[in-house]
Motif scaffolding. Structure first.
Motif, short mmCIF file in Angstrom:
data_model
loop_
_atom_site.label_atom_id
_atom_site.label_comp_id
_atom_site.label_asym_id
_atom_site.label_seq_id
_atom_site.Cartn_x
_atom_site.Cartn_y
_atom_site.Cartn_z
N THR A 49 0.83 -1.21 0.00
CA THR A 49 0.00 0.00 0.00
C THR A 49 0.86 1.26 0.00
O THR A 49 0.34 2.36 0.09
CB THR A 49 -0.94 0.02 1.22
OG1 THR A 49 -0.16 -0.04 2.41
CG2 THR A 49 -1.91 -1.16 1.18
N ASP A 50 2.18 1.08 -0.07
CA ASP A 50 3.10 2.23 -0.05
C ASP A 50 4.13 2.14 -1.18
O ASP A 50 5.28 2.48 -1.01
CB ASP A 50 3.78 2.36 1.31
CG ASP A 50 4.44 1.06 1.77
OD1 ASP A 50 4.66 0.16 0.91
OD2 ASP A 50 4.74 0.93 2.96
N LEU A 51 3.65 1.64 -2.35
CA LEU A 51 4.46 1.61 -3.57
C LEU A 51 5.72 0.77 -3.43
O LEU A 51 6.71 1.01 -4.11
CB LEU A 51 4.82 3.04 -4.00
CG LEU A 51 3.63 3.97 -4.24
CD1 LEU A 51 4.10 5.36 -4.61
CD2 LEU A 51 2.71 3.42 -5.31
N GLY A 52 5.67 -0.24 -2.56
CA GLY A 52 6.78 -1.18 -2.43
C GLY A 52 7.71 -0.92 -1.28
O GLY A 52 8.66 -1.68 -1.07
N ALA A 53 7.48 0.14 -0.50
CA ALA A 53 8.33 0.38 0.66
C ALA A 53 8.20 -0.76 1.66
O ALA A 53 9.17 -1.13 2.33
CB ALA A 53 7.96 1.71 1.32
N SER A 54 7.01 -1.35 1.77
CA SER A 54 6.81 -2.54 2.61
C SER A 54 5.83 -3.45 1.90
O SER A 54 4.93 -2.99 1.18
CB SER A 54 6.28 -2.15 3.99
OG SER A 54 5.05 -1.47 3.89
N LEU A 55 6.01 -4.75 2.07
CA LEU A 55 5.15 -5.75 1.44
C LEU A 55 4.45 -6.56 2.52
O LEU A 55 5.03 -6.85 3.58
CB LEU A 55 5.96 -6.69 0.55
CG LEU A 55 6.89 -6.08 -0.49
CD1 LEU A 55 7.55 -7.20 -1.31
CD2 LEU A 55 6.14 -5.13 -1.40
N ALA A 56 3.21 -6.94 2.26
CA ALA A 56 2.50 -7.81 3.19
C ALA A 56 3.21 -9.16 3.29
O ALA A 56 3.64 -9.71 2.28
CB ALA A 56 1.06 -8.01 2.73
N GLY A 57 3.35 -9.68 4.49
CA GLY A 57 3.96 -10.98 4.67
C GLY A 57 3.06 -12.09 4.14
O GLY A 57 1.87 -11.88 3.88
N THR A 58 3.60 -13.26 3.96
CA THR A 58 2.84 -14.41 3.48
C THR A 58 3.06 -15.60 4.41
O THR A 58 4.13 -15.76 5.00
CB THR A 58 3.27 -14.81 2.05
OG1 THR A 58 4.66 -15.12 2.04
CG2 THR A 58 3.00 -13.67 1.08
N THR A 59 2.02 -16.43 4.55
CA THR A 59 2.15 -17.60 5.43
C THR A 59 3.04 -18.66 4.81
O THR A 59 3.65 -19.45 5.53
CB THR A 59 0.77 -18.21 5.71
OG1 THR A 59 0.15 -18.59 4.48
CG2 THR A 59 -0.12 -17.21 6.43
N GLY A 60 3.10 -18.70 3.49
CA GLY A 60 3.96 -19.65 2.81
C GLY A 60 5.19 -18.97 2.25
O GLY A 60 5.20 -17.76 2.01
N THR A 61 6.24 -19.75 2.07
CA THR A 61 7.48 -19.24 1.48
C THR A 61 7.63 -19.82 0.08
O THR A 61 7.63 -21.04 -0.10
CB THR A 61 8.70 -19.63 2.32
OG1 THR A 61 8.55 -19.09 3.63
CG2 THR A 61 9.98 -19.10 1.70
N LEU A 62 7.71 -18.96 -0.89
CA LEU A 62 7.80 -19.40 -2.27
C LEU A 62 9.08 -20.19 -2.48
O LEU A 62 10.15 -19.80 -2.04
CB LEU A 62 7.80 -18.18 -3.20
CG LEU A 62 7.44 -18.41 -4.66
CD1 LEU A 62 6.03 -18.97 -4.80
CD2 LEU A 62 7.58 -17.11 -5.44
N LYS A 63 8.93 -21.33 -3.15
CA LYS A 63 10.08 -22.22 -3.36
C LYS A 63 10.52 -22.17 -4.81
O LYS A 63 9.71 -22.02 -5.71
CB LYS A 63 9.71 -23.66 -2.96
CG LYS A 63 9.38 -23.81 -1.47
CD LYS A 63 8.97 -25.24 -1.15
CE LYS A 63 8.80 -25.42 0.36
NZ LYS A 63 7.81 -24.50 0.92
N PRO A 64 11.82 -22.30 -5.06
CA PRO A 64 12.30 -22.28 -6.45
C PRO A 64 11.94 -23.59 -7.15
O PRO A 64 11.85 -24.64 -6.50
CB PRO A 64 13.82 -22.14 -6.29
CG PRO A 64 14.11 -22.71 -4.93
CD PRO A 64 12.91 -22.42 -4.10
N VAL A 65 11.72 -23.58 -8.43
CA VAL A 65 11.70 -22.40 -9.28
C VAL A 65 10.23 -22.05 -9.48
O VAL A 65 9.46 -22.87 -9.95
CB VAL A 65 12.39 -22.67 -10.62
CG1 VAL A 65 12.22 -21.51 -11.58
CG2 VAL A 65 13.85 -23.03 -10.40
N SER A 66 9.82 -20.82 -9.11
CA SER A 66 8.43 -20.43 -9.18
C SER A 66 8.31 -19.06 -9.84
O SER A 66 9.03 -18.13 -9.48
CB SER A 66 7.81 -20.36 -7.78
OG SER A 66 7.77 -21.64 -7.17
#
Length: 370
Positions: A49-66
């Motif tokens: 909501t602030d143009l990328g200064a902070s991002l909402a966290g996620t419950t999952g962690t993206l795994k490679p290769v995604s």
């Protein structure tokens, strides 16, 4: 591994948030802003909501290769679709949670929003094409060997246009079940066509980008095309991608190379961001590729939904653990601001239709080099 919520602001402490216009504010009764500060899902999509200064966290962690190449906000309230590799994901709470909605026949599909819960999935420079209705994925037969763009008609949910790499447009009045070739090709036979971008408000307006021949624009659904000017100081240019401003369709942004300047050691080596104020007929260079704001042939272009002077774009790489820069170019003032996050890339951007200060990011995890 990369985690949402670890963005670091580098040069944008005073960035003003995008405010909704009267047109977007009118939809606020159907679309809401996300009420969460953590996204439930596998980590493929987050928001800021602030143009990328902070991002909402996620419950999952993206795994490679995604890779998350497709991301769209739909006409249905609080509903978004995204792709992660060949998986289709869906959110019905303005991006706070994501669930698997189906499988696609391509690991690199893009999405074009239609009306209500409808969207179309297509593979750039490939033949894959499908219609999505809610959670139902219906494979379609492409009229062209390779798809370079898909556009929908806000006035008719069954009217869809497709652009093939032959430079020709194809028209369907039954949601992609059958197709008819229309008009003439944008470029002479044999031209390598990179992309065709449709105006989301008017499918008769489209801008094509090609190898060497630069760009061309149509305003009559492909019946006629006009060659774009201003892309080169010589006779040839590559125009890789374009984006039509939702705030003013006469404003079109592009990423390309002026081939008259593309010699090693020539600074930007000819690579520029371009801007047109007449729908794509004439372009002007607005930003060069530099060490401060890096441009690539595949730079993602995301015009502001409320300000035609503003373009968001990105640069990201896993190499040396660099991460991703999100840029905001204001062509009215000539300023470029930047935020940074730890993801390997941002491969899709969408905006909340009623609250455009909410920017959804489709992210990627390419992994570390071996």
């Amino acid at each position: 591994m990369k985690r949402a919520g670890t963005a670091v602001i580098t040069a944008a402490a005073a960035l003003a948030l995008v405010q909704p216009s009267a047109a977007t504010a009118a939809t606020s009764t159907t679309w809401t802003a996300p009420t969460c500060n953590r996204v439930v899902g596998d980590g493929a999509v987050t928001f800021t909501t602030d143009l990328g200064a902070s991002l909402a966290g996620t419950t999952g962690t993206l795994k490679p290769v995604s890779y998350t190449h497709g991301l769209v906000a739909l006409g249905a309230p609080d509903t978004l679709l995204a792709t992660r590799n060949s998986e289709l994901q869906r959110s019905t709470d303005a991006g706070c949670s994501w669930t698997r909605a189906g499988s696609l026949g391509s690991a690199s599909a893009r999405l074009t929003a239609g009306s209500g819960t409808r969207a179309f999935a297509w593979e750039p420079n490939g033949g894959y094409l499908a219609r999505i209705d809610g959670s139902t994925v219906t494979p379609l037969t492409s009229p062209a060997a390779s798809v370079v763009g898909v556009g929908t008609d806000p006035a008719d949910p069954n009217h869809v246009r497709l652009a093939g790499n032959d430079g020709r447009l194809y028209d369907s009045r039954n949601a992609g079940a059958t197709w008819t070739a229309t008009g003439t090709p944008a470029f002479p036979a044999g031209t390598g066509v990179y992309s065709v971008t449709f105006d989301a408000a008017d499918p008769n307006h489209a801008v094509a980008g090609a190898m060497v021949r630069g760009g061309a624009v149509t305003t009559d659904g492909g019946a006629t095309w006009t060659a774009s000017t201003g892309l080169t100081s010589g006779t040839s240019a590559n125009l890789f991608a374009t984006a039509v401003s939702p705030a003013n369709p006469q404003v079109v942004y592009g990423i390309g190379i002026d081939l008259a300047e593309s010699v090693p050691g020539s600074g930007s080596e000819g690579r520029h961001l371009y801007r047109s104020t007449d729908g794509g007929r004439a372009f002007a260079k607005v930003l060069d590729d530099t060490a401060e704001h890096k441009l690539t042939n595949s730079t993602l272009l995301a015009p502001s939904p409320t300000d035609p002077n503003v373009l968001h774009f990105e640069y990201g790489t896993y190499f040396m653990g660099y991460g991703t820069d999100l840029f905001r170019l204001d062509t009215a003032t000539g300023t470029v601001t930047k935020t940074h996050n730890a993801f390997d890339g941002v491969s899709a951007i969408a905006f909340n239709p009623a609250h455009p200060s909410v920017m959804y990011l489709g992210v990627e995890e390419a992994g570390s080099p071996s």
